[in-house]
Motif scaffolding. Sequence first.
Motif, PDB file in Angstrom:
ATOM      1  N   GLU A  53      39.313  56.893  36.827  1.00  0.00           N
ATOM      2  CA  GLU A  53      39.117  56.138  38.059  1.00  0.00           C
ATOM      3  C   GLU A  53      39.619  54.711  37.876  1.00  0.00           C
ATOM      4  OE1 GLU A  53      35.091  56.260  39.215  1.00  0.00           O
ATOM      5  OE2 GLU A  53      35.026  58.428  39.501  1.00  0.00           O
ATOM      6  N   ILE A  54      40.145  54.120  38.956  1.00  0.00           N
ATOM      7  CA  ILE A  54      40.644  52.745  38.915  1.00  0.00           C
ATOM      8  C   ILE A  54      39.461  51.787  38.777  1.00  0.00           C
ATOM      9  CG2 ILE A  54      41.873  50.964  40.191  1.00  0.00           C
ATOM     10  CD1 ILE A  54      43.449  53.150  41.567  1.00  0.00           C
ATOM     11  N   LYS A  55      39.541  50.905  37.790  1.00  0.00           N
ATOM     12  CA  LYS A  55      38.454  49.967  37.521  1.00  0.00           C
ATOM     13  C   LYS A  55      38.571  48.763  38.440  1.00  0.00           C
ATOM     14  CE  LYS A  55      36.527  46.946  33.955  1.00  0.00           C
ATOM     15  NZ  LYS A  55      36.690  46.432  32.573  1.00  0.00           N
ATOM     16  N   LEU A  56      37.520  48.468  39.182  1.00  0.00           N
ATOM     17  CA  LEU A  56      37.486  47.288  40.038  1.00  0.00           C
ATOM     18  C   LEU A  56      36.866  46.146  39.255  1.00  0.00           C
ATOM     19  CD1 LEU A  56      36.354  48.731  43.490  1.00  0.00           C
ATOM     20  CD2 LEU A  56      38.640  48.040  42.787  1.00  0.00           C
ATOM     21  N   LEU A  57      37.606  45.037  39.135  1.00  0.00           N
ATOM     22  CA  LEU A  57      37.120  43.888  38.389  1.00  0.00           C
ATOM     23  C   LEU A  57      36.073  43.130  39.205  1.00  0.00           C
ATOM     24  CD1 LEU A  57      40.484  42.643  36.865  1.00  0.00           C
ATOM     25  CD2 LEU A  57      38.643  43.831  35.705  1.00  0.00           C
ATOM     26  N   PRO A  58      35.199  42.392  38.542  1.00  0.00           N
ATOM     27  CA  PRO A  58      34.146  41.656  39.265  1.00  0.00           C
ATOM     28  C   PRO A  58      34.731  40.722  40.322  1.00  0.00           C
ATOM     29  CG  PRO A  58      33.709  41.646  36.906  1.00  0.00           C
ATOM     30  CD  PRO A  58      35.070  42.253  37.081  1.00  0.00           C
ATOM     31  N   GLY A  59      34.129  40.746  41.505  1.00  0.00           N
ATOM     32  CA  GLY A  59      34.536  39.842  42.577  1.00  0.00           C
ATOM     33  C   GLY A  59      35.798  40.240  43.300  1.00  0.00           C
ATOM     34  N   ALA A  60      36.352  41.429  43.034  1.00  0.00           N
ATOM     35  CA  ALA A  60      37.627  41.817  43.641  1.00  0.00           C
ATOM     36  C   ALA A  60      37.575  41.790  45.165  1.00  0.00           C
ATOM     37  CB  ALA A  60      38.035  43.200  43.148  1.00  0.00           C
ATOM     38  N   GLU A  61      36.399  42.038  45.720  1.00  0.00           N
ATOM     39  CA  GLU A  61      36.273  42.056  47.182  1.00  0.00           C
ATOM     40  C   GLU A  61      36.455  40.671  47.799  1.00  0.00           C
ATOM     41  OE1 GLU A  61      32.200  41.296  45.448  1.00  0.00           O
ATOM     42  OE2 GLU A  61      33.928  42.598  45.028  1.00  0.00           O
ATOM     43  N   ASN A  62      36.411  39.610  46.984  1.00  0.00           N
ATOM     44  CA  ASN A  62      36.549  38.242  47.502  1.00  0.00           C
ATOM     45  C   ASN A  62      37.937  37.649  47.273  1.00  0.00           C
ATOM     46  OD1 ASN A  62      33.768  38.018  48.328  1.00  0.00           O
ATOM     47  ND2 ASN A  62      33.226  37.805  46.170  1.00  0.00           N
ATOM     48  N   ALA A  63      38.855  38.444  46.762  1.00  0.00           N
ATOM     49  CA  ALA A  63      40.198  37.935  46.464  1.00  0.00           C
ATOM     50  C   ALA A  63      40.836  37.339  47.711  1.00  0.00           C
ATOM     51  CB  ALA A  63      41.075  39.056  45.909  1.00  0.00           C
ATOM     52  N   GLY A  64      41.365  36.124  47.577  1.00  0.00           N
ATOM     53  CA  GLY A  64      42.048  35.466  48.689  1.00  0.00           C
ATOM     54  C   GLY A  64      41.149  34.691  49.620  1.00  0.00           C
ATOM     55  N   LYS A  65      39.842  34.774  49.460  1.00  0.00           N
ATOM     56  CA  LYS A  65      38.937  34.047  50.346  1.00  0.00           C
ATOM     57  C   LYS A  65      38.817  32.590  49.908  1.00  0.00           C
ATOM     58  CE  LYS A  65      35.962  38.038  51.414  1.00  0.00           C
ATOM     59  NZ  LYS A  65      34.573  38.553  51.326  1.00  0.00           N
ATOM     60  N   PRO A  66      38.593  31.668  50.842  1.00  0.00           N
ATOM     61  CA  PRO A  66      38.366  30.267  50.456  1.00  0.00           C
ATOM     62  C   PRO A  66      37.163  30.149  49.537  1.00  0.00           C
ATOM     63  CG  PRO A  66      38.712  30.459  52.831  1.00  0.00           C
ATOM     64  CD  PRO A  66      38.557  31.853  52.308  1.00  0.00           C
ATOM     65  N   GLY A  67      37.297  29.309  48.519  1.00  0.00           N
ATOM     66  CA  GLY A  67      36.201  29.100  47.598  1.00  0.00           C
ATOM     67  C   GLY A  67      36.169  30.069  46.440  1.00  0.00           C
ATOM     68  N   TYR A  68      37.186  30.933  46.343  1.00  0.00           N
ATOM     69  CA  TYR A  68      37.269  31.889  45.240  1.00  0.00           C
ATOM     70  C   TYR A  68      38.625  31.765  44.552  1.00  0.00           C
ATOM     71  CZ  TYR A  68      33.085  34.119  47.096  1.00  0.00           C
ATOM     72  OH  TYR A  68      31.800  34.359  47.533  1.00  0.00           O
ATOM     73  N   TYR A  69      38.641  32.125  43.282  1.00  0.00           N
ATOM     74  CA  TYR A  69      39.857  31.998  42.479  1.00  0.00           C
ATOM     75  C   TYR A  69      40.064  33.272  41.671  1.00  0.00           C
ATOM     76  CZ  TYR A  69      43.012  30.429  38.776  1.00  0.00           C
ATOM     77  OH  TYR A  69      44.062  30.317  37.893  1.00  0.00           O
ATOM     78  N   THR A  70      41.316  33.759  41.641  1.00  0.00           N
ATOM     79  CA  THR A  70      41.660  34.946  40.872  1.00  0.00           C
ATOM     80  C   THR A  70      42.191  34.532  39.504  1.00  0.00           C
ATOM     81  OG1 THR A  70      42.192  36.176  42.894  1.00  0.00           O
ATOM     82  CG2 THR A  70      43.030  37.056  40.823  1.00  0.00           C
ATOM     83  N   VAL A  71      41.572  35.018  38.457  1.00  0.00           N
ATOM     84  CA  VAL A  71      41.919  34.633  37.092  1.00  0.00           C
ATOM     85  C   VAL A  71      43.329  35.094  36.752  1.00  0.00           C
ATOM     86  CG1 VAL A  71      41.301  34.877  34.659  1.00  0.00           C
ATOM     87  CG2 VAL A  71      39.503  34.731  36.403  1.00  0.00           C
ATOM     88  N   LYS A  72      44.110  34.174  36.163  1.00  0.00           N
ATOM     89  CA  LYS A  72      45.494  34.448  35.770  1.00  0.00           C
ATOM     90  C   LYS A  72      45.609  34.439  34.248  1.00  0.00           C
ATOM     91  CE  LYS A  72      47.490  32.384  39.952  1.00  0.00           C
ATOM     92  NZ  LYS A  72      46.176  32.254  40.606  1.00  0.00           N
ATOM     93  N   PRO A  73      46.697  34.996  33.712  1.00  0.00           N
ATOM     94  CA  PRO A  73      46.879  34.979  32.251  1.00  0.00           C
ATOM     95  C   PRO A  73      46.835  33.556  31.704  1.00  0.00           C
ATOM     96  CG  PRO A  73      48.445  36.491  33.262  1.00  0.00           C
ATOM     97  CD  PRO A  73      47.769  35.760  34.396  1.00  0.00           C
ATOM     98  N   GLY A  74      46.124  33.364  30.614  1.00  0.00           N
ATOM     99  CA  GLY A  74      46.013  32.046  29.993  1.00  0.00           C
ATOM    100  C   GLY A  74      44.869  31.205  30.507  1.00  0.00           C
ATOM    101  N   ASP A  75      44.192  31.644  31.561  1.00  0.00           N
ATOM    102  CA  ASP A  75      43.068  30.876  32.117  1.00  0.00           C
ATOM    103  C   ASP A  75      41.854  30.933  31.194  1.00  0.00           C
ATOM    104  OD1 ASP A  75      44.164  29.843  34.420  1.00  0.00           O
ATOM    105  OD2 ASP A  75      43.542  31.513  35.695  1.00  0.00           O
ATOM    106  N   THR A  76      41.091  29.854  31.225  1.00  0.00           N
ATOM    107  CA  THR A  76      39.761  29.828  30.620  1.00  0.00           C
ATOM    108  C   THR A  76      38.808  29.302  31.683  1.00  0.00           C
ATOM    109  OG1 THR A  76      39.980  27.557  29.804  1.00  0.00           O
ATOM    110  CG2 THR A  76      40.748  29.324  28.346  1.00  0.00           C
ATOM    111  N   LEU A  77      37.532  29.544  31.484  1.00  0.00           N
ATOM    112  CA  LEU A  77      36.564  29.068  32.466  1.00  0.00           C
ATOM    113  C   LEU A  77      36.517  27.539  32.473  1.00  0.00           C
ATOM    114  CD1 LEU A  77      34.932  30.798  34.366  1.00  0.00           C
ATOM    115  CD2 LEU A  77      32.931  30.401  32.956  1.00  0.00           C
TER     116      LEU A  77
END
Length: 304
Positions: A53-77
């Motif tokens: 089954e395709i794994k849904l990452l945490p918060g995927a339902e909020n992708a693209g919404k204001p106030g949310y950020y999608t983690v990119k390669p090289g990112d740290t918190l």
Amino acid sequence: MLDRLPLLSVVLVLLMAGCASSQHKAPVEDRNAPARQATAASAPAAGASAPAEIKLLPGAENAGKPGYYTVKPGDTLIRIGFEHGQNYRDVARWNNIDNPNLIEVGQVVRVVPPGVDAAAVAARGVVAARAEARPLDAKLPAAAASAASAPVAAAASATSPGASAPVVAATPPPPAAPRDGDDDLNWLWPAAGPVSAGFEEGRSKGLAITGKAGDPVLAAADGRVVYAGSGLRGYGNLVIVKHNNTYLTAYAHNQTLLVKEDQVVRRGQKIAEMGASDAERVQLHFEIRRQGKPIDPAKLLPPR
């Protein structure tokens, strides 16, 4: 005896014919064969596992919404918090992240406090970022100084002895637009050395202030330390101070850090010693960020 031979021959012939007919039966049409073949084709082979089954990452339902950020390669918190003007520990708490060092590419994280209208915050940031540029040694222009002193002079002449007629004071300027309370900070230069490189949109995110190793690095305004360490690539030993919901400052390339995370600091307090960590020479790289976006510190720092 001889008369029985033909009869035996006939019987043998008939028996052989019967055996032959029993070995070569007519073909029987299997009407269920196509269905069985289709079922066999769709069923997984013996020992083969079903498709994962395709794994849904945490918060995927909020992708693209204001106030949310999608983690990119090289990112740290730490970097995500810095880029959005937040304490990375707050970002971890808002997203139920137990280990700030464990985030996944594609994961979507909240970067504004719960209950805050992210669209309104973004709009306010754009409007308030329109600051007036001024040189580091800016002084009040002569024309403006004359205009500012006109009401005072008029009032003085109106009350002086021998005045033949009352003098009407100049119309005062309209009141300034209300300022966001987060903008009311009393800024201070974080180091005494000369500026060797200024802010440049899209290239240099702050000022480079030169000096000697060990020179004091001062907090530019009251605030709280949200990061003190060397975990942000390119900044060396770094201190990040959050001043309010709008502004934070960064002090990079230090040789020694004198404060810890979550420590309250005051304007002018020594928070580090200048150095050359992750830099080619001794310098302080100083940034002011508004809602996480770098702005020119020269627009806010007092004239020297």
